[in-house]
Design a protein around this motif. Structure first.
Motif, PDB file in Angstrom:
ATOM      1  N   SER A  64       3.267   7.596   2.545  1.00 17.64           N
ATOM      2  CA  SER A  64       3.696   6.390   3.257  1.00 17.64           C
ATOM      3  C   SER A  64       3.788   5.193   2.327  1.00 17.64           C
ATOM      4  O   SER A  64       3.261   5.198   1.212  1.00 17.64           O
ATOM      5  CB  SER A  64       2.733   6.076   4.399  1.00 17.64           C
ATOM      6  OG  SER A  64       1.480   5.626   3.900  1.00 17.64           O
ATOM      7  N   THR A  72      -3.734  14.043  -3.284  1.00 18.20           N
ATOM      8  CA  THR A  72      -3.167  12.815  -2.732  1.00 18.20           C
ATOM      9  C   THR A  72      -3.497  11.658  -3.663  1.00 18.20           C
ATOM     10  O   THR A  72      -4.636  11.516  -4.091  1.00 18.20           O
ATOM     11  CB  THR A  72      -3.731  12.518  -1.330  1.00 18.20           C
ATOM     12  OG1 THR A  72      -3.427  13.600  -0.476  1.00 18.20           O
ATOM     13  CG2 THR A  72      -3.125  11.245  -0.767  1.00 18.20           C
ATOM     14  N   ASN A  73      -2.501  10.869  -3.971  1.00 13.12           N
ATOM     15  CA  ASN A  73      -2.692   9.704  -4.827  1.00 13.12           C
ATOM     16  C   ASN A  73      -2.477   8.436  -4.004  1.00 13.12           C
ATOM     17  O   ASN A  73      -1.656   8.404  -3.084  1.00 13.12           O
ATOM     18  CB  ASN A  73      -1.714   9.735  -5.998  1.00 13.12           C
ATOM     19  CG  ASN A  73      -2.001  10.890  -6.937  1.00 13.12           C
ATOM     20  OD1 ASN A  73      -1.695  12.040  -6.627  1.00 13.12           O
ATOM     21  ND2 ASN A  73      -2.617  10.597  -8.056  1.00 13.12           N
ATOM     22  N   ILE A  74      -3.227   7.402  -4.376  1.00 10.01           N
ATOM     23  CA  ILE A  74      -3.250   6.151  -3.619  1.00 10.01           C
ATOM     24  C   ILE A  74      -2.925   4.995  -4.552  1.00 10.01           C
ATOM     25  O   ILE A  74      -3.353   4.983  -5.704  1.00 10.01           O
ATOM     26  CB  ILE A  74      -4.658   5.889  -3.026  1.00 10.01           C
ATOM     27  CG1 ILE A  74      -5.204   7.124  -2.297  1.00 10.01           C
ATOM     28  CG2 ILE A  74      -4.650   4.669  -2.131  1.00 10.01           C
ATOM     29  CD1 ILE A  74      -4.558   7.429  -1.005  1.00 10.01           C
ATOM     30  N   GLY A  96      -5.989   9.971   2.765  1.00 16.37           N
ATOM     31  CA  GLY A  96      -6.484   9.317   1.570  1.00 16.37           C
ATOM     32  C   GLY A  96      -6.493  10.285   0.401  1.00 16.37           C
ATOM     33  O   GLY A  96      -5.795  11.306   0.409  1.00 16.37           O
ATOM     34  N   ASN A  97      -7.303   9.976  -0.610  1.00 18.16           N
ATOM     35  CA  ASN A  97      -7.411  10.899  -1.748  1.00 18.16           C
ATOM     36  C   ASN A  97      -7.799  12.290  -1.260  1.00 18.16           C
ATOM     37  O   ASN A  97      -8.671  12.441  -0.397  1.00 18.16           O
ATOM     38  CB  ASN A  97      -8.505  10.429  -2.713  1.00 18.16           C
ATOM     39  CG  ASN A  97      -8.016   9.386  -3.679  1.00 18.16           C
ATOM     40  OD1 ASN A  97      -8.767   8.504  -4.049  1.00 18.16           O
ATOM     41  ND2 ASN A  97      -6.776   9.470  -4.106  1.00 18.16           N
ATOM     42  N   PHE A 139       0.597   9.386   8.289  1.00 18.29           N
ATOM     43  CA  PHE A 139       0.855   8.743   6.993  1.00 18.29           C
ATOM     44  C   PHE A 139       0.340   9.654   5.872  1.00 18.29           C
ATOM     45  O   PHE A 139      -0.558   9.292   5.121  1.00 18.29           O
ATOM     46  CB  PHE A 139       0.166   7.391   6.938  1.00 18.29           C
ATOM     47  CG  PHE A 139       0.942   6.266   7.587  1.00 18.29           C
ATOM     48  CD1 PHE A 139       2.093   6.512   8.307  1.00 18.29           C
ATOM     49  CD2 PHE A 139       0.519   4.954   7.463  1.00 18.29           C
ATOM     50  CE1 PHE A 139       2.800   5.487   8.906  1.00 18.29           C
ATOM     51  CE2 PHE A 139       1.214   3.910   8.049  1.00 18.29           C
ATOM     52  CZ  PHE A 139       2.349   4.180   8.768  1.00 18.29           C
ATOM     53  N   CYS A 150       0.851  -1.191   0.000  1.00 17.72           N
ATOM     54  CA  CYS A 150       0.000   0.000   0.000  1.00 17.72           C
ATOM     55  C   CYS A 150       0.887   1.242   0.000  1.00 17.72           C
ATOM     56  O   CYS A 150       1.919   1.274   0.684  1.00 17.72           O
ATOM     57  CB  CYS A 150      -0.889   0.064   1.243  1.00 17.72           C
ATOM     58  SG  CYS A 150      -1.963  -1.361   1.485  1.00 17.72           S
ATOM     59  N   SER A 183       3.733   0.754   2.849  1.00 16.99           N
ATOM     60  CA  SER A 183       3.612  -0.341   3.802  1.00 16.99           C
ATOM     61  C   SER A 183       3.403  -1.647   3.049  1.00 16.99           C
ATOM     62  O   SER A 183       2.959  -1.658   1.887  1.00 16.99           O
ATOM     63  CB  SER A 183       2.459  -0.094   4.793  1.00 16.99           C
ATOM     64  OG  SER A 183       1.243   0.141   4.112  1.00 16.99           O
ATOM     65  N   SER A 203      -2.599   0.502  -4.149  1.00 15.67           N
ATOM     66  CA  SER A 203      -2.498  -0.693  -3.324  1.00 15.67           C
ATOM     67  C   SER A 203      -2.781  -1.908  -4.198  1.00 15.67           C
ATOM     68  O   SER A 203      -3.492  -1.810  -5.204  1.00 15.67           O
ATOM     69  CB  SER A 203      -3.472  -0.645  -2.135  1.00 15.67           C
ATOM     70  OG  SER A 203      -4.802  -0.550  -2.592  1.00 15.67           O
ATOM     71  N   ASN A 229      -4.080   5.807  -8.625  1.00 13.94           N
ATOM     72  CA  ASN A 229      -4.905   6.803  -9.301  1.00 13.94           C
ATOM     73  C   ASN A 229      -4.040   7.984  -9.738  1.00 13.94           C
ATOM     74  O   ASN A 229      -3.004   8.275  -9.134  1.00 13.94           O
ATOM     75  CB  ASN A 229      -6.055   7.264  -8.416  1.00 13.94           C
ATOM     76  CG  ASN A 229      -5.597   8.109  -7.257  1.00 13.94           C
ATOM     77  OD1 ASN A 229      -4.763   7.681  -6.488  1.00 13.94           O
ATOM     78  ND2 ASN A 229      -6.114   9.315  -7.152  1.00 13.94           N
ATOM     79  N   ASN A 269       0.762   5.824  -0.482  1.00 15.82           N
ATOM     80  CA  ASN A 269       0.082   7.079  -0.793  1.00 15.82           C
ATOM     81  C   ASN A 269       1.111   8.192  -0.854  1.00 15.82           C
ATOM     82  O   ASN A 269       2.199   8.092  -0.271  1.00 15.82           O
ATOM     83  CB  ASN A 269      -1.021   7.409   0.232  1.00 15.82           C
ATOM     84  CG  ASN A 269      -0.501   7.744   1.603  1.00 15.82           C
ATOM     85  OD1 ASN A 269       0.529   7.224   2.016  1.00 15.82           O
ATOM     86  ND2 ASN A 269      -1.204   8.591   2.330  1.00 15.82           N
ATOM     87  N   VAL A 291     -10.848   7.634  -1.893  1.00 16.06           N
ATOM     88  CA  VAL A 291     -10.537   6.347  -1.275  1.00 16.06           C
ATOM     89  C   VAL A 291      -9.273   6.459  -0.419  1.00 16.06           C
ATOM     90  O   VAL A 291      -8.486   7.406  -0.558  1.00 16.06           O
ATOM     91  CB  VAL A 291     -10.317   5.229  -2.325  1.00 16.06           C
ATOM     92  CG1 VAL A 291     -11.522   5.060  -3.209  1.00 16.06           C
ATOM     93  CG2 VAL A 291      -9.087   5.522  -3.155  1.00 16.06           C
ATOM     94  N   GLY A 292      -9.065   5.473   0.420  1.00 15.32           N
ATOM     95  CA  GLY A 292      -7.833   5.371   1.199  1.00 15.32           C
ATOM     96  C   GLY A 292      -7.647   3.945   1.669  1.00 15.32           C
ATOM     97  O   GLY A 292      -8.621   3.240   1.953  1.00 15.32           O
ATOM     98  N   SER A 293      -6.405   3.489   1.725  1.00 15.26           N
ATOM     99  CA  SER A 293      -6.127   2.152   2.251  1.00 15.26           C
ATOM    100  C   SER A 293      -4.700   2.125   2.765  1.00 15.26           C
ATOM    101  O   SER A 293      -3.814   2.760   2.184  1.00 15.26           O
ATOM    102  CB  SER A 293      -6.308   1.073   1.171  1.00 15.26           C
ATOM    103  OG  SER A 293      -5.419   1.285   0.102  1.00 15.26           O
ATOM    104  N   CYS A 294      -4.490   1.443   3.863  1.00 16.21           N
ATOM    105  CA  CYS A 294      -3.140   1.382   4.411  1.00 16.21           C
ATOM    106  C   CYS A 294      -3.044   0.255   5.433  1.00 16.21           C
ATOM    107  O   CYS A 294      -4.046  -0.269   5.908  1.00 16.21           O
ATOM    108  CB  CYS A 294      -2.736   2.701   5.064  1.00 16.21           C
ATOM    109  SG  CYS A 294      -3.626   3.103   6.565  1.00 16.21           S
TER     110      CYS A 294
END
Lengths: 219, 217
Positions: A212, A172-174, B154-155, A209, A128, A214, A176, A157, A130, B171-174
């Protein structure tokens, strides 16, 4: 009189029972203790599988009385970027994100000096990431964020070749996904912003975070 | 003659065999109280670690004959919005997202807004949100997953150009470290307008706005 270990051939159950202490079974090879399984009387009667000769020293599998399972020695890491990295992309420069503060690193497989996780064994890993970007301007048209793995990449994204430009100045970009990694394969986070000048920052926070990386060995 | 339970000092193997149909198990007890039982459950030949003295009643770990592993009692939850929340943010108001539906909650650790970690461990947490009624007066939104030790961003968007209006999904995940008793929740903050006119969308079927978590290790 305290109960003793017993073998009940009529029910098929083998019982390990002591008045107090750890009821356990020791697995050894040529008198060298390899693994021990049993109940840790000193730790709330948790069921444990431990390496060596003692429960509570190197526990790699724990079940609490409520049924919660933890794997304290399974490779897992979590790291955050503690301070802003200024002007790292914006002109199509690919920047490897260095989450420089480790929160945990079971197995010491993450390198907080270069942002690279190295797989200790061949397995599937949940990863994961971000990134919080600052300094985006009207001229920036593309944001690409990904996990760069030895076998393949996972894209997060982002925006590609927007004629109207990306949102500015922050986003913020994510990313996972579950990545197949061979032993010694590596994975890292990469960000690339294109379309204008190299003025985009990767934000950092000492406590959260915000940016971050992980990971966890799944199977 | 069927095999019997035995300790073979010559081979180093310890064999548990009922000698007939039935579970082959090893019982761990303290002063006569059964704590855990491990062994093979004869009904499906799965290997199980179970609480108490009976396999297949309170199974903590099941390894099926195919090798598939499950941890049926491990903390796991998924909660979501069944109904839309109206006018909760927009004027820089931070809203802690309450969920009015639960798909599952093993251990019962989630309630309303907050998940409480039952044990110290590393948890996978995932959240999403659908915002509605955004207008061009709104400059940005921040979606976050918050825990006692640290927060996860998150986003987000924060823009003075190309402002999106209408509907947006974040969205968000961690993976996050949580100590026993620590809290987890999600929140949203939208800013740029003078009043809170932005809705958090929900529906009974799908996870448009949700939070879920699982104890990894």
């Amino acid at each position: 009189m305290a109960k003793i270990n017993s073998i009940n051939n009529s029910t098929g159950a083998l019982t390990v029972d002591i008045a107090s202490g750890d009821p356990a079974v020791q697995f050894s090879i040529n008198t060298v203790a390899k693994f021990k399984i049993g109940v840790d009387d000193d730790d709330s009667d948790k069921f444990k599988i431990s390496s060596g000769s003692a429960l509570g020293a190197n526990d790699f599998f724990i079940i609490t009385a409520a049924g919660e399972c933890t794997l304290p020695l399974t490779p897992s890491f979590g790291a955050q970027n503690s301070a802003n990295d200024l002007n790292v992309t914006g002109d199509s420069t690919t920047y490897t994100i260095i989450a420089d503060t480790e929160i945990w690193d079971n197995g010491s497989d993450y390198n907080n000096a270069n942002g690279v996780f190295t797989a200790p064994v061949t397995a599937k890993y949940l990863l994961c990431g971000n990134v919080y970007l600052d300094g985006l301007a009207a001229g920036h048209t593309t944001v690409e964020f990904k996990i760069n793995g030895s076998n393949r990449n996972i894209l997060g994204n982002g925006y590609t070749s927007l004629t109207s430009g990306v949102q500015a100045p922050t986003c913020t970009n994510i990313v996972s996904g579950i990545l197949d990694m061979d032993a010694s394969d590596v994975a890292s986070l990469e960000i690339k912003v294109s379309g204008s000048t190299k003025v985009v920052d990767v934000y950092g926070s000492a406590t959260n975070f915000a940016t971050s990386f992980s990971g966890f060995l799944l199977s | 003659m069927a095999k019997q339970n035995s300790i073979g000092n010559a081979t180093g193997s310890l064999t548990v065999d009922p000698g007939a149909a039935g579970d082959s198990s090893l019982q761990f007890s303290i002063s006569g109280t059964p704590e855990f039982v491990i062994g093979v459950y004869d009904t499906d030949d799965s290997f199980r670690i179970s609480q108490g003295n009976t396999p297949a009643v309170n199974d903590c770990l099941i390894v099926e004959s195919t090798g598939v592993q499950r941890r049926p009692l491990n903390p796991l939850f998924a909660a979501f919005r069944e109904t839309t929340l109206s006018n909760v943010t927009g004027s820089n108001n931070t809203y802690n997202i309450s969920m009015d539906g639960e798909s599952y909650d093993i251990g019962g650790h989630y309630s309303g807004v907050t998940f409480v970690a039952p044990v110290t461990g590393i948890y996978l947490v995932v959240g999403n949100i659908q915002l509605q009624e955004l207008t061009t007066t709104h400059q940005g939104s921040f979606f976050a997953l918050l825990t006692s030790n640290r927060n996860f961003r998150g986003n987000t968007y924060n823009t003075t150009i190309n402002k999106p209006a209408g509907t947006m999904r974040l969205v968000g995940s961690c993976l996050v470290d949580m100590d026993a008793g620590d809290n987890l929740r999600s929140n949203i903050r939208t800013f740029g307008a003078g009043t809170n006119t932005v809705d958090v969308y929900g529906e009974a079927t799908n996870y448009y706005t949700s939070i879920s978590g699982y104890l990894m290790c």
